[in-house]
Enzyme design. Structure first.
Site, short mmCIF file in Angstrom:
data_model
loop_
_atom_site.label_atom_id
_atom_site.label_comp_id
_atom_site.label_asym_id
_atom_site.label_seq_id
_atom_site.Cartn_x
_atom_site.Cartn_y
_atom_site.Cartn_z
N ASN A 174 0.81 -1.23 0.00
CA ASN A 174 0.00 0.00 0.00
C ASN A 174 0.84 1.28 0.00
O ASN A 174 0.57 2.19 -0.77
CB ASN A 174 -1.04 -0.02 1.13
CG ASN A 174 -0.41 -0.05 2.50
OD1 ASN A 174 0.68 -0.57 2.68
ND2 ASN A 174 -1.09 0.52 3.48
N GLU A 271 3.94 -4.38 12.34
CA GLU A 271 2.92 -3.34 12.16
C GLU A 271 1.81 -4.00 11.36
O GLU A 271 1.99 -4.33 10.19
CB GLU A 271 3.51 -2.13 11.45
CG GLU A 271 2.71 -0.86 11.68
CD GLU A 271 1.67 -0.63 10.61
OE1 GLU A 271 0.52 -1.14 10.78
OE2 GLU A 271 1.99 0.04 9.63
N CYS A 306 -3.79 1.25 6.81
CA CYS A 306 -4.19 0.66 8.10
C CYS A 306 -4.63 1.73 9.08
O CYS A 306 -5.26 1.44 10.08
CB CYS A 306 -3.10 -0.22 8.68
SG CYS A 306 -1.47 0.19 8.19
N GLU A 485 7.91 2.33 15.14
CA GLU A 485 8.73 2.69 13.99
C GLU A 485 8.80 4.21 13.89
O GLU A 485 8.06 4.92 14.56
CB GLU A 485 8.10 2.12 12.71
CG GLU A 485 8.01 0.61 12.71
CD GLU A 485 7.75 0.02 11.34
OE1 GLU A 485 6.63 0.19 10.83
OE2 GLU A 485 8.68 -0.60 10.78
#
Ligand code: ADP
Length: 506
Positions: A174, A271, A306, A485
């Protein structure tokens, strides 16, 4: 870099703004040890432009043999890389950022071609953030510090930060360049070498980034493989020389990666998905919040995010007005060729994803009491008739047990529901398997901050909903993942280990 395999056109040195030509030039190769190499098996898989259905390139289809070659190269290169002063490693990564900026437009076009994300609204933004992330981490070399620990007057006790070794990174389609940068930049600056396995749907732009960076980095510290999850991703996570795993993707695959990490007893960062709530109070700045809902929902990326605000809760007094304003606003968005400057919304990435999203829309439409507000308009250009376009849909009238409210759709579909009480909306927002992100829209910061503290999410924003930013820790709770992150903390905690050294001076 002028290395290339037989039958493969060398990728151009200067930025190439024709994404079709660049896609062809990048066909059929991995990047291992600073060299373009085809898959050991000779196998390739097609890369298709989702706006037309036409194949634009082939990618090398890697398997365990390619993984082993890449990991062995990385393990050798990592030893000398780790010996460089941290600031020197950072300086090289910083130089990479400058080169990526020079290639920003080229990368934007290439990512638009392979993923179908609109050039103006999405792809250019991603390419810009990528350079920014490498620049940010490039400046953090001198932050790899340890501590002195008070132990005893005659004992010098210090901690030092050491790299972990070879990092195996697995990324999705994505925002592949950005999500890769979040892993590669801190891993390299901390003294690790990296092997990335790209997503099946988007192998080209990340390969180009790897090749550009290999002009600056020593060969072998940054390697790129393409291939299928089970055949290429699985051997990477299981390889004995891979000492750290970092993954972005689905919860299901995340658990496979976590199991592999458990088997080898190595650290893992995950993630995973999200079902991010957006909570709108009646006292919000109305127009700003409506436009905030459009960006929060990532409609320009067809909702393939997300952190997409796929559950919007609006306080009852402004509910109808909000739904009407949001529908009007999405109606003005232009769907079309991702490479066209006029386009706001491009395509879904693949047929599989399109079917999945259509399934959700069908289910929502059939639910008694639900209304589907179908927005914008399908493109009419005959060249795009096989394109994977889908009109954004805003659902109202769905209840909290609907699959559309509970599951990650990863498409341009959001559900809006009214609420009356802050406590009730908080309970609904938290009633989710996920806990990645959330946003609150109100001018009452007392209420906003109170809810921000009690929302189960890794990132809560009030009166904005920005995408990942360098320097701000990003990562979820519950099924949304493990670890952080994008920040200094992420580099220190997830790409180094702390060694304690004690010197007894008698
Ligand atoms: P999505 O459904 O969004 O494609 P996935 O979690 O399936 O999400 O994919 C994310 C990444 O994980 C991709 O690069 C994919 O190839 C990889 N992957 C899929 N299955 C496996 C596996 N068994 N082991 C390692 N990586 C995998």
């Amino acid at each position: 870099m002028d290395t290339h395999s037989p039958g493969h056109t060398a990728a151009p040195t200067a930025p190439l703004l024709d994404p079709f030509a660049l896609a062809k030039a990048l066909s059929g190769v991995h990047l291992i040890g600073g060299e373009y190499v085809p898959a050991r098996s000779g196998r390739r898989f097609p890369v298709v432009n989702p706006a037309t259905g036409i194949q634009v390139a082939e990618a090398a289809e890697g398997d365990a043999a390619d993984v082993d070659a890449a990991v062995q190269n990385a393990a050798r290169a990592q030893k000398d890389w780790a010996k460089l002063p941290a600031r020197k490693r950072g300086a090289l990564v910083y130089q990479c950022a400058a080169l990526l900026k020079e290639h920003q437009e080229e990368l934007s076009r290439l990512i638009a071609l392979e993923t179908g994300k609109a050039l103006r609204t999405e792809s250019r933004v991603e390419a810009g953030v990528v350079a920014d992330i490498f620049e940010f981490f490039g400046g953090l070399g001198s932050e790899l510090k340890g501590e002195s620990v008070p132990f005893a007057p005659n004992v010098l006790s210090v901690t030092v930060r050491e790299p972990l070794g070879v990092v195996g990174a697995i990324i999705p389609w994505n925002v592949p360049m950005l999500l890769m940068a979040l892993k590669v930049a801190p891993a390299l600056v901390a003294g690790n070498a990296v092997v990335v396995k790209s997503a099946e749907e988007a192998p080209l732009a990340v390969l180009r980034i790897c090749e550009l960076m290999n002009r600056i980095l020593p060969p072998g510290v940054f390697n790129m493989l393409s291939g299928m999850g089970p055949e290429c991703g699985a051997p990477l996570v299981e390889h004995p020389l891979v000492k750290k795993l970092t993954f972005t993707g689905s919860v299901e695959t995340g658990k496979i990666v976590a199991r592999a990490a458990a088997e080898k007893l190595i650290p893992v960062t995950l993630e995973l998905g999200g079902k991010s709530p957006m909570i709108v109070f009646a006292d919000c700045d109305f127009d700003k919040t409506v436009s905030g809902a459009l960006t929060s929902m990532r409609f320009t990326r067809q909702g393939q995010s997300c952190t997409a605000a796929s559950r919007i809760y609006v306080e009852r007094p402004i509910f109808d007005r909000f739904v009407a304003a949001m529908t009007d606003a999405v109606n003005t968005m232009v769907m079309g060729d991702p490479l066209d400057e006029k386009t706001d919304i491009g395509t879904i990435v693949s047929e599989g994803q399109l079917e999945k999203v259509r399934g959700f829309i069908e289910e929502g439409t059939k639910t008694p009491g639900a209304t589907a507000h179908v927005c914008s308009a399908m493109p009419t250009d005959p060249a795009l008739k096989k394109g994977l376009f889908i009109q954004p849909v805003i659902f109202t009238g769905l209840t909290k047990d609907s699959r559309l409210v509970r599951e990650e759709i990863f498409g341009p579909v959001t559900v809006i529901a009214p609420f009356d009480e802050p406590e009730a909306v908080l309970a609904e927002a938290n009633d989710s398997e996920y806990g990645l992100a959330a946003s609150l829209w109100t001018n009452n910061l007392k209420v906003g901050l109170d809810l921000a503290h009690r929302l189960e999410a890794g990132l809560v924003q009030i009166n904005q909903n920005l995408v990942v930013q360098a320097n701000l820790s990003y990562g979820g709770v519950k099924s949304s993942g493990l670890g952080k992150e994008a920040s200094l903390e992420a580099m220190l905690e997830h790409f180094t280990h702390k060694k304690t050294i004690m010197v007894n001076m008698g």
